[in-house]
Design an enzyme around this catalytic site. Structure first.
Site, PDB file in Angstrom:
ATOM      1  N   PRO A 162       3.614   4.632  -6.154  1.00  0.00           N
ATOM      2  CA  PRO A 162       2.588   3.203  -5.644  1.00  0.00           C
ATOM      3  C   PRO A 162       3.528   2.014  -5.359  1.00  0.00           C
ATOM      4  O   PRO A 162       2.686   0.953  -4.759  1.00  0.00           O
ATOM      5  CB  PRO A 162       1.532   2.695  -7.146  1.00  0.00           C
ATOM      6  CG  PRO A 162       2.317   3.858  -8.626  1.00  0.00           C
ATOM      7  CD  PRO A 162       3.548   4.651  -7.581  1.00  0.00           C
ATOM      8  N   TYR A 191       6.353  -4.335   4.395  1.00  0.00           N
ATOM      9  CA  TYR A 191       5.737  -4.427   2.779  1.00  0.00           C
ATOM     10  C   TYR A 191       4.069  -5.262   3.382  1.00  0.00           C
ATOM     11  O   TYR A 191       3.155  -4.288   2.912  1.00  0.00           O
ATOM     12  CB  TYR A 191       5.985  -5.204   1.406  1.00  0.00           C
ATOM     13  CG  TYR A 191       4.847  -5.881   0.385  1.00  0.00           C
ATOM     14  CD1 TYR A 191       3.942  -5.971   0.797  1.00  0.00           C
ATOM     15  CD2 TYR A 191       6.366  -5.587  -0.274  1.00  0.00           C
ATOM     16  CE1 TYR A 191       3.052  -6.135  -0.451  1.00  0.00           C
ATOM     17  CE2 TYR A 191       5.029  -5.171  -1.965  1.00  0.00           C
ATOM     18  CZ  TYR A 191       3.665  -6.041  -1.512  1.00  0.00           C
ATOM     19  OH  TYR A 191       2.091  -5.816  -2.629  1.00  0.00           O
ATOM     20  N   LYS A 209       1.431   1.707  -0.510  1.00  0.00           N
ATOM     21  CA  LYS A 209       0.986   2.191   0.677  1.00  0.00           C
ATOM     22  C   LYS A 209       0.356   3.161   0.925  1.00  0.00           C
ATOM     23  O   LYS A 209       0.025   3.764   2.226  1.00  0.00           O
ATOM     24  CB  LYS A 209       2.720   2.474   0.807  1.00  0.00           C
ATOM     25  CG  LYS A 209       3.419   1.482   1.978  1.00  0.00           C
ATOM     26  CD  LYS A 209       3.464   0.790   2.589  1.00  0.00           C
ATOM     27  CE  LYS A 209       4.237  -0.207   2.702  1.00  0.00           C
ATOM     28  NZ  LYS A 209       3.131  -1.303   3.936  1.00  0.00           N
ATOM     29  N   HIS A 259      -2.529 -13.309   0.008  1.00  0.00           N
ATOM     30  CA  HIS A 259      -1.391 -13.464  -0.131  1.00  0.00           C
ATOM     31  C   HIS A 259      -0.316 -13.441   0.841  1.00  0.00           C
ATOM     32  O   HIS A 259       0.165 -12.961   2.217  1.00  0.00           O
ATOM     33  CB  HIS A 259      -0.874 -12.773  -0.851  1.00  0.00           C
ATOM     34  CG  HIS A 259      -1.788 -12.588  -2.408  1.00  0.00           C
ATOM     35  ND1 HIS A 259      -1.208 -12.200  -3.571  1.00  0.00           N
ATOM     36  CD2 HIS A 259      -2.189 -13.408  -2.944  1.00  0.00           C
ATOM     37  CE1 HIS A 259      -2.359 -12.239  -4.779  1.00  0.00           C
ATOM     38  NE2 HIS A 259      -2.933 -13.329  -4.328  1.00  0.00           N
ATOM     39  N   TYR A 289       6.749  -8.333  -9.091  1.00  0.00           N
ATOM     40  CA  TYR A 289       7.818  -7.774  -8.969  1.00  0.00           C
ATOM     41  C   TYR A 289       8.997  -8.097 -10.088  1.00  0.00           C
ATOM     42  O   TYR A 289      10.019  -8.206  -9.558  1.00  0.00           O
ATOM     43  CB  TYR A 289       7.972  -6.439  -7.613  1.00  0.00           C
ATOM     44  CG  TYR A 289       6.766  -6.202  -7.330  1.00  0.00           C
ATOM     45  CD1 TYR A 289       6.361  -7.038  -6.310  1.00  0.00           C
ATOM     46  CD2 TYR A 289       6.873  -4.868  -7.125  1.00  0.00           C
ATOM     47  CE1 TYR A 289       5.206  -5.963  -5.085  1.00  0.00           C
ATOM     48  CE2 TYR A 289       5.750  -4.586  -6.001  1.00  0.00           C
ATOM     49  CZ  TYR A 289       4.763  -4.813  -5.615  1.00  0.00           C
ATOM     50  OH  TYR A 289       4.104  -4.531  -4.826  1.00  0.00           O
TER      51      TYR A 289
HETATM   52  C1  PHB Z   1      -2.256  -2.382  -7.563  1.00  0.00           C
HETATM   53  O1  PHB Z   1      -3.097  -4.232  -6.917  1.00  0.00           O
HETATM   54  O2  PHB Z   1      -3.372  -1.419  -8.518  1.00  0.00           O
HETATM   55  C2  PHB Z   1      -0.791  -2.549  -7.052  1.00  0.00           C
HETATM   56  C3  PHB Z   1       0.080  -3.690  -6.659  1.00  0.00           C
HETATM   57  C4  PHB Z   1       0.688  -3.268  -5.698  1.00  0.00           C
HETATM   58  C5  PHB Z   1       1.834  -2.506  -5.669  1.00  0.00           C
HETATM   59  C6  PHB Z   1       0.967  -1.377  -6.460  1.00  0.00           C
HETATM   60  C7  PHB Z   1      -0.439  -1.700  -7.299  1.00  0.00           C
HETATM   61  O3  PHB Z   1       2.974  -2.225  -5.577  1.00  0.00           O
END
Ligand code: PHB
Ligand code: APR
Length: 405
Positions: free
Chosen positions: A308, A398, A312, A82, A215
Protein backbone atom coordinates in the site's frame (compact mmCIF):
# COMPACT_ATOMS: atom_id res chain seq x y z
CA UNK A 1 -36.36 -22.39 -7.97
CA UNK A 2 -33.37 -24.55 -8.90
CA UNK A 3 -32.11 -25.21 -12.39
CA UNK A 4 -29.90 -28.25 -12.90
CA UNK A 5 -26.28 -27.18 -13.40
CA UNK A 6 -26.07 -29.24 -16.62
CA UNK A 7 -28.91 -27.19 -18.12
CA UNK A 8 -28.33 -23.59 -17.08
CA UNK A 9 -30.41 -20.63 -18.17
CA UNK A 10 -28.29 -19.09 -20.92
CA UNK A 11 -28.03 -15.47 -21.99
CA UNK A 12 -25.66 -13.58 -24.25
CA UNK A 13 -23.82 -10.31 -23.89
CA UNK A 14 -20.69 -8.71 -25.41
CA UNK A 15 -18.48 -8.71 -22.31
CA UNK A 16 -19.04 -10.68 -19.12
CA UNK A 17 -17.23 -9.05 -16.22
CA UNK A 18 -16.30 -11.24 -13.24
CA UNK A 19 -16.05 -9.12 -10.07
CA UNK A 20 -17.81 -5.85 -9.23
CA UNK A 21 -15.07 -4.08 -7.29
CA UNK A 22 -13.83 -0.77 -8.67
CA UNK A 23 -12.17 -2.42 -11.70
CA UNK A 24 -15.26 -4.36 -12.81
CA UNK A 25 -17.70 -1.53 -12.11
CA UNK A 26 -15.61 1.06 -13.95
CA UNK A 27 -15.09 -1.24 -16.92
CA UNK A 28 -18.85 -1.76 -17.27
CA UNK A 29 -19.34 2.02 -17.09
CA UNK A 30 -16.69 2.74 -19.75
CA UNK A 31 -18.03 0.03 -22.07
CA UNK A 32 -21.56 1.34 -21.62
CA UNK A 33 -20.46 4.81 -22.80
CA UNK A 34 -19.13 3.18 -25.98
CA UNK A 35 -22.36 1.22 -26.51
CA UNK A 36 -20.78 -2.13 -25.59
CA UNK A 37 -23.15 -4.24 -23.50
CA UNK A 38 -21.77 -6.06 -20.47
CA UNK A 39 -23.00 -8.08 -17.48
CA UNK A 40 -21.35 -8.04 -14.03
CA UNK A 41 -21.08 -11.18 -11.90
CA UNK A 42 -20.09 -10.66 -8.24
CA UNK A 43 -20.04 -13.19 -5.42
CA UNK A 44 -20.59 -10.70 -2.59
CA UNK A 45 -23.45 -8.30 -1.78
CA UNK A 46 -23.26 -4.58 -2.66
CA UNK A 47 -23.14 -3.75 1.07
CA UNK A 48 -20.23 -6.10 1.62
CA UNK A 49 -18.32 -4.57 -1.29
CA UNK A 50 -18.97 -1.07 0.11
CA UNK A 51 -17.97 -2.11 3.63
CA UNK A 52 -14.39 -2.98 2.69
CA UNK A 53 -11.94 -0.34 3.88
CA UNK A 54 -9.36 0.38 1.21
CA UNK A 55 -6.94 3.12 0.24
CA UNK A 56 -7.87 6.74 -0.31
CA UNK A 57 -5.55 8.51 -2.75
CA UNK A 58 -6.43 9.17 -6.41
CA UNK A 59 -3.74 10.12 -8.91
CA UNK A 60 -4.49 13.12 -11.09
CA UNK A 61 -4.93 10.90 -14.17
CA UNK A 62 -7.49 8.79 -12.25
CA UNK A 63 -9.41 11.94 -11.33
CA UNK A 64 -9.20 13.23 -14.92
CA UNK A 65 -10.47 9.91 -16.25
CA UNK A 66 -13.34 9.65 -13.75
CA UNK A 67 -14.28 13.28 -14.43
CA UNK A 68 -14.24 12.74 -18.20
CA UNK A 69 -16.78 9.91 -17.87
CA UNK A 70 -19.23 11.78 -15.65
CA UNK A 71 -18.00 10.51 -12.29
CA UNK A 72 -16.12 13.57 -11.05
CA UNK A 73 -18.86 15.63 -9.47
CA UNK A 74 -18.64 14.27 -5.91
CA UNK A 75 -14.82 14.06 -6.06
CA UNK A 76 -14.74 17.80 -6.87
CA UNK A 77 -17.26 18.57 -4.11
CA UNK A 78 -16.17 16.23 -1.32
CA UNK A 79 -12.63 15.19 -2.23
CA UNK A 80 -9.61 17.09 -1.03
CA UNK A 81 -6.88 18.07 -3.49
CA UNK A 82 -3.35 17.72 -2.10
CA UNK A 83 -0.32 19.35 -3.68
CA UNK A 84 2.06 16.75 -2.24
CA UNK A 85 3.12 14.86 0.87
CA UNK A 86 5.26 15.35 3.95
CA UNK A 87 8.28 13.05 4.28
CA UNK A 88 10.02 12.82 7.62
CA UNK A 89 12.59 10.89 9.59
CA UNK A 90 13.80 10.79 13.17
CA UNK A 91 17.33 9.64 13.84
CA UNK A 92 19.49 9.85 16.94
CA UNK A 93 17.02 12.18 18.59
CA UNK A 94 16.87 14.56 15.62
CA UNK A 95 13.71 14.87 13.52
CA UNK A 96 13.22 16.44 10.08
CA UNK A 97 9.97 16.92 8.17
CA UNK A 98 9.98 18.11 4.55
CA UNK A 99 7.09 18.96 2.26
CA UNK A 100 7.42 17.57 -1.24
CA UNK A 101 5.27 19.61 -3.62
CA UNK A 102 4.19 17.52 -6.62
CA UNK A 103 2.59 20.49 -8.36
CA UNK A 104 5.87 22.44 -8.26
CA UNK A 105 7.83 19.45 -9.52
CA UNK A 106 5.59 17.87 -12.14
CA UNK A 107 2.47 20.05 -12.37
CA UNK A 108 0.16 17.35 -11.03
CA UNK A 109 -1.64 16.86 -7.71
CA UNK A 110 -3.44 13.97 -5.98
CA UNK A 111 -6.91 13.77 -4.46
CA UNK A 112 -7.99 12.30 -1.15
CA UNK A 113 -11.17 10.38 -1.95
CA UNK A 114 -11.77 6.91 -0.53
CA UNK A 115 -12.02 3.83 -2.72
CA UNK A 116 -15.36 3.18 -0.99
CA UNK A 117 -16.62 6.51 -2.32
CA UNK A 118 -15.41 5.70 -5.85
CA UNK A 119 -17.24 2.36 -5.59
CA UNK A 120 -20.39 4.10 -4.34
CA UNK A 121 -20.33 6.52 -7.30
CA UNK A 122 -19.82 3.62 -9.72
CA UNK A 123 -22.68 1.61 -8.19
CA UNK A 124 -25.01 4.63 -8.41
CA UNK A 125 -24.05 5.14 -12.08
CA UNK A 126 -24.71 1.46 -12.79
CA UNK A 127 -28.15 1.66 -11.22
CA UNK A 128 -29.01 4.87 -13.08
CA UNK A 129 -28.03 3.27 -16.38
CA UNK A 130 -29.90 0.06 -15.53
CA UNK A 131 -26.88 -2.09 -16.39
CA UNK A 132 -27.20 -5.77 -15.55
CA UNK A 133 -25.43 -7.28 -12.54
CA UNK A 134 -25.72 -10.50 -10.60
CA UNK A 135 -24.68 -10.12 -6.95
CA UNK A 136 -24.23 -12.84 -4.30
CA UNK A 137 -23.57 -15.56 -6.87
CA UNK A 138 -21.74 -18.85 -6.19
CA UNK A 139 -19.77 -21.49 -8.15
CA UNK A 140 -18.36 -19.02 -10.69
CA UNK A 141 -16.44 -20.81 -13.46
CA UNK A 142 -14.92 -19.61 -16.74
CA UNK A 143 -15.17 -21.74 -19.90
CA UNK A 144 -13.91 -21.98 -23.49
CA UNK A 145 -11.58 -19.00 -23.15
CA UNK A 146 -9.50 -20.10 -26.13
CA UNK A 147 -12.54 -20.21 -28.43
CA UNK A 148 -14.62 -17.36 -29.87
CA UNK A 149 -17.56 -18.29 -27.59
CA UNK A 150 -16.23 -18.01 -24.04
CA UNK A 151 -18.72 -18.17 -21.18
CA UNK A 152 -19.10 -17.85 -17.43
CA UNK A 153 -21.35 -20.11 -15.38
CA UNK A 154 -22.59 -19.55 -11.84
CA UNK A 155 -25.47 -20.07 -9.44
CA UNK A 156 -27.38 -16.86 -8.84
CA UNK A 157 -28.65 -15.53 -5.49
CA UNK A 158 -31.96 -17.43 -5.96
CA UNK A 159 -30.16 -20.71 -6.62
CA UNK A 160 -30.70 -20.61 -10.41
CA UNK A 161 -27.92 -22.04 -12.55
CA UNK A 162 -26.89 -19.58 -15.25
CA UNK A 163 -24.54 -19.32 -18.20
CA UNK A 164 -23.52 -16.05 -19.82
CA UNK A 165 -21.93 -16.32 -23.25
CA UNK A 166 -19.91 -13.37 -24.48
CA UNK A 167 -17.31 -12.19 -26.95
CA UNK A 168 -14.86 -11.57 -24.14
CA UNK A 169 -14.49 -12.26 -20.41
CA UNK A 170 -13.00 -9.57 -18.15
CA UNK A 171 -11.40 -11.02 -15.01
CA UNK A 172 -11.81 -8.22 -12.46
CA UNK A 173 -12.28 -10.55 -9.49
CA UNK A 174 -9.38 -9.50 -7.31
CA UNK A 175 -6.49 -11.55 -6.00
CA UNK A 176 -8.56 -14.55 -4.86
CA UNK A 177 -11.00 -14.82 -7.78
CA UNK A 178 -11.20 -17.64 -10.36
CA UNK A 179 -10.00 -15.65 -13.40
CA UNK A 180 -6.23 -15.68 -12.94
CA UNK A 181 -6.14 -19.46 -12.26
CA UNK A 182 -8.08 -19.90 -15.53
CA UNK A 183 -4.88 -18.98 -17.39
CA UNK A 184 -3.16 -22.36 -17.82
CA UNK A 185 -0.12 -23.06 -15.64
CA UNK A 186 2.18 -23.48 -18.63
CA UNK A 187 1.21 -20.04 -19.93
CA UNK A 188 1.02 -18.08 -16.67
CA UNK A 189 4.11 -16.61 -15.06
CA UNK A 190 4.15 -14.94 -11.67
CA UNK A 191 6.57 -12.68 -9.82
CA UNK A 192 6.26 -12.18 -6.10
CA UNK A 193 7.85 -10.42 -3.14
CA UNK A 194 6.58 -10.70 0.41
CA UNK A 195 7.87 -8.15 2.87
CA UNK A 196 9.00 -8.93 6.42
CA UNK A 197 6.48 -6.50 7.90
CA UNK A 198 2.79 -5.56 7.77
CA UNK A 199 0.68 -2.47 8.47
CA UNK A 200 -1.64 -2.03 11.39
CA UNK A 201 -4.30 0.33 9.99
CA UNK A 202 -6.76 2.31 12.09
CA UNK A 203 -9.66 4.62 11.37
CA UNK A 204 -10.25 7.28 14.01
CA UNK A 205 -13.02 9.81 14.51
CA UNK A 206 -10.70 12.77 14.84
CA UNK A 207 -9.80 15.65 12.55
CA UNK A 208 -6.49 14.99 10.76
CA UNK A 209 -3.54 16.57 12.55
CA UNK A 210 -1.96 17.44 9.19
CA UNK A 211 -2.97 19.21 5.98
CA UNK A 212 -1.33 16.57 3.73
CA UNK A 213 -0.21 12.97 4.30
CA UNK A 214 2.84 12.34 6.50
CA UNK A 215 5.13 9.41 5.62
CA UNK A 216 7.45 8.89 8.60
CA UNK A 217 10.62 6.85 8.94
CA UNK A 218 11.38 6.04 12.58
CA UNK A 219 13.75 3.55 14.26
CA UNK A 220 10.65 1.87 15.78
CA UNK A 221 9.17 1.43 12.30
CA UNK A 222 7.27 3.32 9.61
CA UNK A 223 4.13 5.34 10.33
CA UNK A 224 1.68 7.07 7.99
CA UNK A 225 -0.85 9.76 8.78
CA UNK A 226 -3.58 9.75 6.14
CA UNK A 227 -7.20 10.85 6.24
CA UNK A 228 -10.66 10.23 4.84
CA UNK A 229 -12.39 13.56 5.58
CA UNK A 230 -12.21 16.68 7.75
CA UNK A 231 -13.36 14.56 10.71
CA UNK A 232 -11.88 11.10 10.02
CA UNK A 233 -8.18 10.17 10.17
CA UNK A 234 -6.61 7.04 8.70
CA UNK A 235 -3.35 6.01 10.36
CA UNK A 236 -0.90 3.17 9.88
CA UNK A 237 1.97 1.62 11.84
CA UNK A 238 4.59 -0.84 10.61
CA UNK A 239 4.22 -4.07 12.64
CA UNK A 240 5.64 -7.62 12.33
CA UNK A 241 4.04 -9.62 9.47
CA UNK A 242 1.77 -11.89 11.52
CA UNK A 243 0.97 -9.41 14.25
CA UNK A 244 -2.13 -10.11 16.34
CA UNK A 245 -4.29 -6.99 16.38
CA UNK A 246 -5.32 -7.89 19.95
CA UNK A 247 -1.78 -6.91 21.02
CA UNK A 248 -2.59 -3.32 20.16
CA UNK A 249 -4.81 -1.47 22.64
CA UNK A 250 -5.98 1.98 21.55
CA UNK A 251 -3.59 3.53 24.07
CA UNK A 252 -0.62 1.58 22.66
CA UNK A 253 -1.57 2.60 19.11
CA UNK A 254 -1.76 6.30 19.95
CA UNK A 255 1.50 6.16 21.87
CA UNK A 256 3.33 4.49 18.96
CA UNK A 257 1.81 6.93 16.45
CA UNK A 258 2.79 9.91 18.60
CA UNK A 259 6.38 8.67 18.89
CA UNK A 260 6.85 7.74 15.24
CA UNK A 261 5.02 10.75 13.78
CA UNK A 262 6.93 13.18 16.01
CA UNK A 263 4.35 14.49 18.47
CA UNK A 264 5.90 17.45 20.29
CA UNK A 265 8.60 18.13 17.69
CA UNK A 266 8.67 21.74 16.50
CA UNK A 267 5.29 22.31 18.16
CA UNK A 268 3.46 19.66 16.11
CA UNK A 269 0.81 17.66 17.97
CA UNK A 270 -1.05 14.50 17.07
CA UNK A 271 -4.72 14.79 17.99
CA UNK A 272 -6.26 11.59 19.35
CA UNK A 273 -9.86 10.38 19.05
CA UNK A 274 -12.00 7.25 19.21
CA UNK A 275 -10.63 4.40 17.07
CA UNK A 276 -13.50 2.88 15.07
CA UNK A 277 -11.65 0.13 13.18
CA UNK A 278 -8.30 -1.65 13.34
CA UNK A 279 -6.82 -4.38 11.19
CA UNK A 280 -3.51 -5.81 10.02
CA UNK A 281 -2.73 -5.58 6.29
CA UNK A 282 -0.18 -7.88 4.68
CA UNK A 283 2.41 -6.30 2.37
CA UNK A 284 3.03 -8.04 -0.93
CA UNK A 285 4.11 -7.35 -4.49
CA UNK A 286 2.69 -9.75 -7.07
CA UNK A 287 2.46 -9.68 -10.87
CA UNK A 288 0.94 -12.35 -13.13
CA UNK A 289 1.53 -12.34 -16.87
CA UNK A 290 0.15 -12.36 -19.48
CA UNK A 291 -2.87 -10.18 -18.68
CA UNK A 292 -4.67 -11.67 -21.67
CA UNK A 293 -5.18 -15.31 -22.53
CA UNK A 294 -7.44 -16.11 -25.48
CA UNK A 295 -10.63 -14.14 -24.81
CA UNK A 296 -9.92 -13.63 -21.10
CA UNK A 297 -8.55 -10.21 -20.07
CA UNK A 298 -7.32 -9.67 -16.51
CA UNK A 299 -7.48 -6.27 -14.81
CA UNK A 300 -6.79 -4.85 -11.33
CA UNK A 301 -5.95 -7.02 -8.33
CA UNK A 302 -6.73 -10.16 -10.37
CA UNK A 303 -3.41 -9.59 -12.16
CA UNK A 304 -1.29 -7.70 -9.65
CA UNK A 305 -0.94 -6.62 -6.03
CA UNK A 306 1.22 -3.77 -4.77
CA UNK A 307 2.10 -2.98 -1.16
CA UNK A 308 0.00 0.00 0.00
CA UNK A 309 2.93 2.45 0.33
CA UNK A 310 2.24 5.03 -2.37
CA UNK A 311 -1.44 4.05 -2.78
CA UNK A 312 -1.15 2.58 -6.27
CA UNK A 313 -3.61 -0.37 -6.12
CA UNK A 314 -6.82 1.44 -7.04
CA UNK A 315 -5.07 3.77 -9.51
CA UNK A 316 -3.54 0.83 -11.31
CA UNK A 317 -6.94 -0.86 -11.56
CA UNK A 318 -8.38 2.35 -13.05
CA UNK A 319 -5.55 2.54 -15.61
CA UNK A 320 -5.94 -1.15 -16.56
CA UNK A 321 -9.66 -0.92 -17.27
CA UNK A 322 -9.24 2.35 -19.16
CA UNK A 323 -6.87 0.56 -21.56
CA UNK A 324 -9.10 -2.50 -21.59
CA UNK A 325 -12.26 -0.55 -22.42
CA UNK A 326 -10.46 1.13 -25.34
CA UNK A 327 -9.14 -2.22 -26.55
CA UNK A 328 -12.50 -4.02 -26.31
CA UNK A 329 -14.33 -1.14 -27.98
CA UNK A 330 -11.88 -1.04 -30.90
CA UNK A 331 -12.19 -4.79 -31.28
CA UNK A 332 -15.91 -5.38 -30.71
CA UNK A 333 -17.28 -2.17 -32.27
CA UNK A 334 -14.74 -1.25 -34.93
CA UNK A 335 -13.44 -4.75 -35.69
CA UNK A 336 -9.87 -3.69 -34.99
CA UNK A 337 -8.04 -6.20 -32.75
CA UNK A 338 -4.69 -4.36 -32.45
CA UNK A 339 -5.31 -2.81 -29.01
CA UNK A 340 -6.73 -6.07 -27.66
CA UNK A 341 -3.62 -7.84 -28.93
CA UNK A 342 -1.32 -5.33 -27.23
CA UNK A 343 -3.46 -4.96 -24.05
CA UNK A 344 -1.26 -7.19 -21.90
CA UNK A 345 2.00 -5.45 -22.90
CA UNK A 346 0.43 -1.99 -22.72
CA UNK A 347 -1.03 -2.56 -19.24
CA UNK A 348 2.10 -4.26 -17.92
CA UNK A 349 4.26 -1.23 -18.71
CA UNK A 350 2.40 0.73 -16.03
CA UNK A 351 2.02 -2.30 -13.75
CA UNK A 352 5.80 -2.72 -13.57
CA UNK A 353 6.36 1.02 -13.12
CA UNK A 354 3.94 1.05 -10.16
CA UNK A 355 5.34 -2.25 -8.86
CA UNK A 356 8.79 -0.70 -8.82
CA UNK A 357 7.60 2.57 -7.28
CA UNK A 358 5.62 0.94 -4.47
CA UNK A 359 8.51 -1.48 -3.75
CA UNK A 360 10.90 1.50 -3.69
CA UNK A 361 8.73 3.60 -1.35
CA UNK A 362 8.22 0.56 0.86
CA UNK A 363 11.94 -0.25 0.96
CA UNK A 364 12.87 3.36 1.72
CA UNK A 365 10.48 3.76 4.62
CA UNK A 366 10.27 0.47 6.56
CA UNK A 367 12.91 -0.41 9.11
CA UNK A 368 14.45 -3.87 8.88
CA UNK A 369 16.76 -3.88 11.91
CA UNK A 370 19.78 -3.88 9.59
CA UNK A 371 22.07 -0.86 10.23
CA UNK A 372 23.28 -0.83 6.59
CA UNK A 373 19.66 -0.65 5.33
CA UNK A 374 19.09 2.17 7.80
CA UNK A 375 21.91 4.30 6.38
CA UNK A 376 20.77 3.70 2.81
CA UNK A 377 17.20 4.67 3.72
CA UNK A 378 18.29 7.87 5.44
CA UNK A 379 20.51 8.74 2.49
CA UNK A 380 17.61 8.15 0.10
CA UNK A 381 15.28 10.30 2.21
CA UNK A 382 17.82 13.14 2.29
CA UNK A 383 18.22 12.86 -1.47
CA UNK A 384 14.52 12.99 -2.38
CA UNK A 385 13.96 15.92 -0.03
CA UNK A 386 16.98 17.95 -1.13
CA UNK A 387 17.55 17.24 -4.83
CA UNK A 388 15.24 18.56 -7.56
CA UNK A 389 15.82 15.44 -9.62
CA UNK A 390 15.20 13.07 -6.68
CA UNK A 391 12.05 14.92 -5.65
CA UNK A 392 10.74 15.11 -9.21
CA UNK A 393 11.12 11.36 -9.67
CA UNK A 394 9.11 10.62 -6.56
CA UNK A 395 6.53 13.28 -7.46
CA UNK A 396 6.07 12.01 -11.02
CA UNK A 397 5.44 8.45 -9.85
CA UNK A 398 3.26 9.37 -6.87
CA UNK A 399 1.04 11.86 -8.71
CA UNK A 400 0.98 9.29 -11.52
CA UNK A 401 2.07 9.12 -15.14
CA UNK A 402 -0.58 9.73 -17.81
CA UNK A 403 -2.67 6.65 -18.63
CA UNK A 404 -1.17 4.95 -21.65
CA UNK A 405 2.31 6.52 -21.13
C1 PHB B 1 -4.82 5.53 2.85
O1 PHB B 1 -5.31 6.64 3.07
O2 PHB B 1 -5.41 4.48 3.13
C2 PHB B 1 -3.45 5.45 2.26
C3 PHB B 1 -2.82 6.61 1.84
C4 PHB B 1 -1.56 6.55 1.31
C5 PHB B 1 -0.91 5.34 1.21
C6 PHB B 1 -1.54 4.17 1.61
C7 PHB B 1 -2.82 4.22 2.14
O3 PHB B 1 0.34 5.30 0.72
N1 APR C 1 -16.90 -14.50 -8.45
C1 APR C 1 -17.30 -13.21 -8.62
N2 APR C 1 -16.69 -12.16 -8.03
C2 APR C 1 -15.63 -12.43 -7.26
C3 APR C 1 -15.16 -13.74 -7.04
C4 APR C 1 -15.86 -14.80 -7.67
N3 APR C 1 -15.49 -16.07 -7.49
N4 APR C 1 -14.09 -13.68 -6.22
C5 APR C 1 -13.91 -12.39 -5.92
N5 APR C 1 -14.85 -11.62 -6.52
C6 APR C 1 -15.06 -10.17 -6.40
C7 APR C 1 -14.76 -9.62 -5.02
O1 APR C 1 -15.81 -9.85 -4.09
C8 APR C 1 -14.57 -8.15 -5.31
O2 APR C 1 -15.77 -7.41 -5.19
O3 APR C 1 -14.20 -9.45 -7.24
C9 APR C 1 -14.09 -8.13 -6.76
C10 APR C 1 -12.66 -7.67 -6.86
O4 APR C 1 -12.56 -6.37 -6.36
P1 APR C 1 -11.24 -5.80 -5.64
O5 APR C 1 -10.64 -6.85 -4.79
O6 APR C 1 -11.62 -4.50 -5.01
O7 APR C 1 -10.23 -5.56 -6.86
P2 APR C 1 -10.23 -4.49 -8.03
O8 APR C 1 -11.60 -4.18 -8.50
O9 APR C 1 -9.20 -4.98 -8.98
O10 APR C 1 -9.77 -3.17 -7.30
C11 APR C 1 -8.46 -2.71 -7.20
O11 APR C 1 -7.10 -1.53 -5.62
O12 APR C 1 -6.89 -0.39 -3.61
C12 APR C 1 -6.64 -1.57 -4.27
O13 APR C 1 -6.67 -3.83 -3.56
C13 APR C 1 -7.40 -2.63 -3.62
O14 APR C 1 -9.50 -3.56 -4.20
C14 APR C 1 -8.59 -2.69 -4.54
C15 APR C 1 -7.90 -2.68 -5.83
Amino acid sequence: MTTPAENPLTERTRVVIVGAGPAGLLLSHLLDLEGVESVLVENRSPDYVLGRIRAGVLESSSVDLLTSVGLGERIAREGDEHRGIHLQWTHEGHGERHHLDFVDHVGRSVWIYGQTEVTKDLMAARERAGRAAYYEVADVALHDLETDRPSVTFTDAEGVSRRIEADAVAGCDGFHGPSRPAVPEGVRRTWERTYPYAWLGVLADVAPSTDELIYAWHPDGFALHSMRSATVSRLYLQVPPDEDVAQWSDARIWEALATRLGHGQDGWTLQQGPITEKSVLPMRSFVATPMRHGRLFLAGDAAHIVPPTGAKGLNLAIADVTLLARALTAWLVDGSPALADSYSDDALRRVWRCTHFSWWMTSMLHTTGDPFDEQLQLSQLRWVTSSQAGAAGLAENYAGLPIGF
